[in-house]
Design an enzyme around this catalytic site. Structure first.
Site, PDB file in Angstrom:
ATOM      1  N   GLU A   1      10.354   0.986  10.110  1.00 48.96           N
ATOM      2  CA  GLU A   1      11.339   2.034   9.767  1.00 48.96           C
ATOM      3  C   GLU A   1      10.629   3.346  10.015  1.00 48.96           C
ATOM      4  O   GLU A   1       9.741   3.728   9.243  1.00 48.96           O
ATOM      5  CB  GLU A   1      11.727   1.942   8.288  1.00 48.96           C
ATOM      6  CG  GLU A   1      12.330   0.623   7.869  1.00 48.96           C
ATOM      7  CD  GLU A   1      13.833   0.569   8.078  1.00 48.96           C
ATOM      8  OE1 GLU A   1      14.392   1.523   8.641  1.00 48.96           O
ATOM      9  OE2 GLU A   1      14.432  -0.439   7.684  1.00 48.96           O
TER      10      GLU A   1
ATOM     11  N   GLU B   1      10.378  15.711  15.053  1.00 45.25           N
ATOM     12  CA  GLU B   1      10.688  15.622  13.628  1.00 45.25           C
ATOM     13  C   GLU B   1       9.814  16.627  12.869  1.00 45.25           C
ATOM     14  O   GLU B   1       8.593  16.608  12.982  1.00 45.25           O
ATOM     15  CB  GLU B   1      10.394  14.196  13.135  1.00 45.25           C
ATOM     16  CG  GLU B   1      10.791  13.983  11.696  1.00 45.25           C
ATOM     17  CD  GLU B   1      10.436  12.589  11.180  1.00 45.25           C
ATOM     18  OE1 GLU B   1       9.354  12.081  11.505  1.00 45.25           O
ATOM     19  OE2 GLU B   1      11.258  12.032  10.430  1.00 45.25           O
TER      20      GLU B   1
ATOM     21  N   CYS C   1      13.788  10.694   5.937  1.00 47.63           N
ATOM     22  CA  CYS C   1      13.661  10.224   7.320  1.00 47.63           C
ATOM     23  C   CYS C   1      14.965  10.429   8.086  1.00 47.63           C
ATOM     24  O   CYS C   1      14.956  10.733   9.264  1.00 47.63           O
ATOM     25  CB  CYS C   1      13.288   8.755   7.322  1.00 47.63           C
ATOM     26  SG  CYS C   1      14.367   7.784   6.258  1.00 47.63           S
TER      27      CYS C   1
ATOM     28  N   LYS D   1       0.828  -1.200   0.000  1.00 47.17           N
ATOM     29  CA  LYS D   1       0.000   0.000   0.000  1.00 47.17           C
ATOM     30  C   LYS D   1       0.865   1.255   0.000  1.00 47.17           C
ATOM     31  O   LYS D   1       1.555   1.548   0.979  1.00 47.17           O
ATOM     32  CB  LYS D   1      -0.909   0.027   1.234  1.00 47.17           C
ATOM     33  CG  LYS D   1      -1.904   1.146   1.121  1.00 47.17           C
ATOM     34  CD  LYS D   1      -2.286   1.703   2.465  1.00 47.17           C
ATOM     35  CE  LYS D   1      -2.672   3.130   2.394  1.00 47.17           C
ATOM     36  NZ  LYS D   1      -1.641   4.085   2.127  1.00 47.17           N
TER      37      LYS D   1
HETATM   38  P1  NAP Z   1       2.672   8.086   7.931  1.00 44.39           P
HETATM   39  O1  NAP Z   1       1.670   9.139   8.089  1.00 44.39           O
HETATM   40  O2  NAP Z   1       3.067   7.273   9.109  1.00 44.39           O
HETATM   41  O3  NAP Z   1       2.159   7.138   6.759  1.00 44.39           O
HETATM   42  C1  NAP Z   1       2.900   6.052   6.272  1.00 44.39           C
HETATM   43  C2  NAP Z   1       1.980   5.050   5.642  1.00 44.39           C
HETATM   44  O4  NAP Z   1       1.146   4.456   6.629  1.00 44.39           O
HETATM   45  C3  NAP Z   1       1.037   5.633   4.602  1.00 44.39           C
HETATM   46  O5  NAP Z   1       0.928   4.730   3.527  1.00 44.39           O
HETATM   47  C4  NAP Z   1      -0.259   5.735   5.381  1.00 44.39           C
HETATM   48  O6  NAP Z   1      -1.371   5.724   4.563  1.00 44.39           O
HETATM   49  C5  NAP Z   1      -0.213   4.504   6.242  1.00 44.39           C
HETATM   50  N1  NAP Z   1      -1.063   4.540   7.447  1.00 44.39           N
HETATM   51  C6  NAP Z   1      -1.639   5.599   8.059  1.00 44.39           C
HETATM   52  N2  NAP Z   1      -2.319   5.208   9.159  1.00 44.39           N
HETATM   53  C7  NAP Z   1      -2.162   3.862   9.255  1.00 44.39           C
HETATM   54  C8  NAP Z   1      -2.627   2.861  10.188  1.00 44.39           C
HETATM   55  N3  NAP Z   1      -3.345   3.168  11.254  1.00 44.39           N
HETATM   56  N4  NAP Z   1      -2.276   1.574   9.970  1.00 44.39           N
HETATM   57  C9  NAP Z   1      -1.513   1.241   8.914  1.00 44.39           C
HETATM   58  N5  NAP Z   1      -1.061   2.135   7.996  1.00 44.39           N
HETATM   59  C10 NAP Z   1      -1.374   3.423   8.168  1.00 44.39           C
HETATM   60  O7  NAP Z   1       4.049   8.666   7.365  1.00 44.39           O
HETATM   61  P2  NAP Z   1       4.242   9.678   6.150  1.00 44.39           P
HETATM   62  O8  NAP Z   1       3.790  11.022   6.596  1.00 44.39           O
HETATM   63  O9  NAP Z   1       3.697   9.082   4.901  1.00 44.39           O
HETATM   64  O10 NAP Z   1       5.832   9.648   5.996  1.00 44.39           O
HETATM   65  C11 NAP Z   1       6.695  10.434   6.726  1.00 44.39           C
HETATM   66  C12 NAP Z   1       7.307   9.647   7.875  1.00 44.39           C
HETATM   67  O11 NAP Z   1       7.966   8.485   7.392  1.00 44.39           O
HETATM   68  C13 NAP Z   1       8.355  10.422   8.630  1.00 44.39           C
HETATM   69  O12 NAP Z   1       8.191  10.244  10.001  1.00 44.39           O
HETATM   70  C14 NAP Z   1       9.670   9.779   8.178  1.00 44.39           C
HETATM   71  O13 NAP Z   1      10.730   9.945   9.071  1.00 44.39           O
HETATM   72  C15 NAP Z   1       9.254   8.370   8.001  1.00 44.39           C
HETATM   73  N6  NAP Z   1      10.168   7.648   7.113  1.00 44.39           N
HETATM   74  C16 NAP Z   1      11.016   6.725   7.666  1.00 44.39           C
HETATM   75  C17 NAP Z   1      11.919   6.045   6.863  1.00 44.39           C
HETATM   76  C18 NAP Z   1      12.864   5.038   7.458  1.00 44.39           C
HETATM   77  O14 NAP Z   1      13.448   4.273   6.703  1.00 44.39           O
HETATM   78  N7  NAP Z   1      13.045   4.997   8.753  1.00 44.39           N
HETATM   79  C19 NAP Z   1      11.949   6.278   5.485  1.00 44.39           C
HETATM   80  C20 NAP Z   1      11.068   7.225   4.955  1.00 44.39           C
HETATM   81  C21 NAP Z   1      10.174   7.889   5.789  1.00 44.39           C
HETATM   82  P3  NAP Z   1      -2.115   7.084   4.101  1.00 44.39           P
HETATM   83  O15 NAP Z   1      -1.104   7.907   3.372  1.00 44.39           O
HETATM   84  O16 NAP Z   1      -3.166   6.560   3.211  1.00 44.39           O
HETATM   85  O17 NAP Z   1      -2.605   7.725   5.363  1.00 44.39           O
END
Ligand code: NAP
Ligand code: MG
Length: 494
Positions: A275, A406, A309, A201
């Site tokens: 991650e 963050e 990230c 997804k």
């Molecule tokens: P996010 O809001 O946590 O969303 C990530 C994914 O999870 C999206 O596909 C989202 O879908 C889905 N999601 C939302 N609520 C969920 C739930 N309750 N259960 C399961 N899945 C759910 O993160 P983001 O804003 O897209 O990305 C930014 C974050 O990613 C930052 O914190 C960044 O540091 C982190 N990141 C970490 C890494 C690493 O390798 N450590 C790499 C890249 C990014 P929807 O979009 O449809 O809501």
């Protein structure tokens, strides 16, 4: 090309190093890409309509224009996708030899390379990142991940000698919006190499390149159901996490959602890797090559709009060089090009969504309210679309919200230090532990810090360097499990 008038301007005693040129626009062409008006779900090798009949828009954050409509998958669609993945696992993929699986992965890698330009353009249109970044980083690295894991598919017994390794089954994979194609490659390639099947997804605002990747799976003749792509928002990810017939969840995204997922899978048999977020320290010592370090700081936080990230979002400068580093940094920031992500000259593209744009503005306001000194680059920004000037938060306290949370934007906090012990303590004083950077002339300092910094990756005299052979992952609330390298196979085997 005319040299900008005030490029020679000097502040304090430190001469300006960078020169800004009035570059003619060099936009990448969009003529060669094919986008449909509407995208269905990719389940069991076919494009199927969502059972709810609902679609949502994906837009270009640089222009606020609609690009396409994307299907919204509900519980019933998720169930269909998991069933398809289970059938493909049981009847086809887990029975296939590693060498055969490897052939498919090699084919996918080559097809990504062949369509690299198309993928780079769509990634930039949908997500707002500069074309330079998607062209030079996202797409080639995504192809490299498929190449790398293709090579492992028939050599798993050599990766883990004297152990009998078995695939897990069906993997549910959820990825964020900052590196859509690359995160898909990080997740799909090792899962398939190890013999698992996948339901993936993508994030709501950036589904297009994952849907394009499904076209590549079709072209590569990947057996139906081996990879299923389900798009959606809100509860689609949760439906996947909670599906009872999933063996493994791999999630990349925010720490908050990571915690929700960890709670959801606790007490089940599902294997989990997370991650999550980061607040990585970039540490500059007095003996560092300062110009190189300044370039590394800029690369670490400002390129890709700080949407990384592991962005080097907390800068620590040793006192003796603090004035010099900060001045050079300000100069360099004034000379960055912020604007049209499709222009090849652009350093900093658009913020991914209105929501993220508002979040960044809110944090800068908190910084102002806390009484911190704020420096915003003097560069011009477009009036339409979501664009942020690179920003420094100076003289900020360790306890500040901006140092602890963050921000995920081009905002850099700056603190100074005197001794090695002090900077180790400050750098480790965070809930996160994803990455760090160390800039120094002394190898001994590098080895000392790499063992003491609680971060999954520590770069020395460079920043944000990635390679499929090298594992990546976090400490503390930045998550657990590793992606990339041999370590990345382990997460998909029992
Ligand atoms: P996010 O809001 O946590 O969303 C990530 C994914 O999870 C999206 O596909 C989202 O879908 C889905 N999601 C939302 N609520 C969920 C739930 N309750 N259960 C399961 N899945 C759910 O993160 P983001 O804003 O897209 O990305 C930014 C974050 O990613 C930052 O914190 C960044 O540091 C982190 N990141 C970490 C890494 C690493 O390798 N450590 C790499 C890249 C990014 P929807 O979009 O449809 O809501
Ligand atoms: Mg979009």
């Amino acid at each position: 090309m005319a040299k900008n008038k005030d490029s020679k301007e000097t502040k304090k005693d430190i001469p300006s190093q960078s020169i800004k040129w009035d570059l003619s626009p060099a936009p990448e062409s969009k003529g060669h890409i094919k986008l449909q008006d509407k995208y269905d779900l990719f389940i069991n090798g076919k494009w199927v309509k969502p059972s709810s009949g609902k679609y949502f828009d994906t837009t270009n954050p640089a222009t606020e224009e609609k690009l396409a409509e994307i299907a919204y998958a509900n519980d019933a669609d998720v169930d269909k996708a998991v069933k398809a993945a289970r059938e493909a696992y049981t009847n086809v993929w887990s029975r296939m030899s590693g060498a055969e699986r490897g052939k498919y992965l090699f084919r996918i890698a080559r097809l990504i390379q062949e369509r690299a330009r198309e993928f780079a353009v769509i990634e930039t249109l949908d997500g707002g990142k500069s074309i330079r970044e998607s062209r030079d980083v996202d797409v080639p690295l995504a192809a490299n991940h498929f190449f790398y894991y293709a090579g492992w598919a028939d050599k798993l017994q050599y990766a883990f000698p004297n152990r009998k390794m078995e695939s897990l089954g069906v993997a549910g994979q959820i990825i964020p919006w900052n590196f859509p194609l690359l995160m898909a490659a990080w997740k799909i390639a090792p899962a398939l190499a190890c013999g698992n099947t996948v339901v993936l997804k993508p994030a709501e605002t950036t589904s297009l390149t994952c849907l394009k990747l499904a076209e590549i799976f079709e072209e590569a003749g990947l057996p139906p159901g081996v990879v299923n792509i389900i798009t959606g928002h809100g509860d689609t990810g949760a439906a996947l996490v909670n599906h009872p017939d999933i063996n493994k969840i791999a999630f990349t995204g925010s720490t908050n959602i990571g915690k929700i997922i960890q709670r959801a899978v606790s007490g089940t048999n599902k294997k989990l890797t997370l991650e999550l977020g980061g607040k990585s320290a970039n540490i500059i010592f007095e003996d560092a090559a300062i110009d190189q370090a300044v370039e590394g700081i800029v690369n670490g936080i400002f390129f890709n709009q700080g949407h990384v990230c592991c962005a080097g979002s907390r800068l620590f400068v040793q006192e003796g060089v603090a004035d010099e580093v900060i001045q050079k940094l300000k100069d360099r920031m004034d000379h960055l090009y912020v604007g049209d992500p499709m222009d090849k000259n652009t350093d900093i593209g658009a913020i991914n969504s209105k929501e993220q744009f508002d979040t960044i503005k809110r944090y800068v306001k908190i910084g102002k309210n806390e009484g911190n000194e704020i420096y915003e680059s003097k560069c011009e920004i477009p009036s339409k679309g979501y664009f942020c000037r690179p920003t420094l938060i100076l003289d900020v306290a360790q306890s500040s919200t901006l140092v602890q949370e963050e921000i995920f934007g081009p905002v850099l906090t700056v603190q100074t230090f005197r001794t090695v012990d002090e900077v180790i303590q400050k750098a480790n004083n965070t809930q996160y532990g994803l990455a760090a950077g160390v800039w120094t002339d002394k190898g001994s300092k590098i080895f000392n810090l790499t063992t003491k910094l609680r971060a999954g990756v520590v770069w020395a005299n460079t920043y944000n360097k990635f390679d499929p052979t090298s594992p990546f992952g976090g400490y503390k609330e930045s998550g657990f499990g590793r992606e990339g390298g041999v370590h990345g196979l382990e997460s998909y085997l029992k």
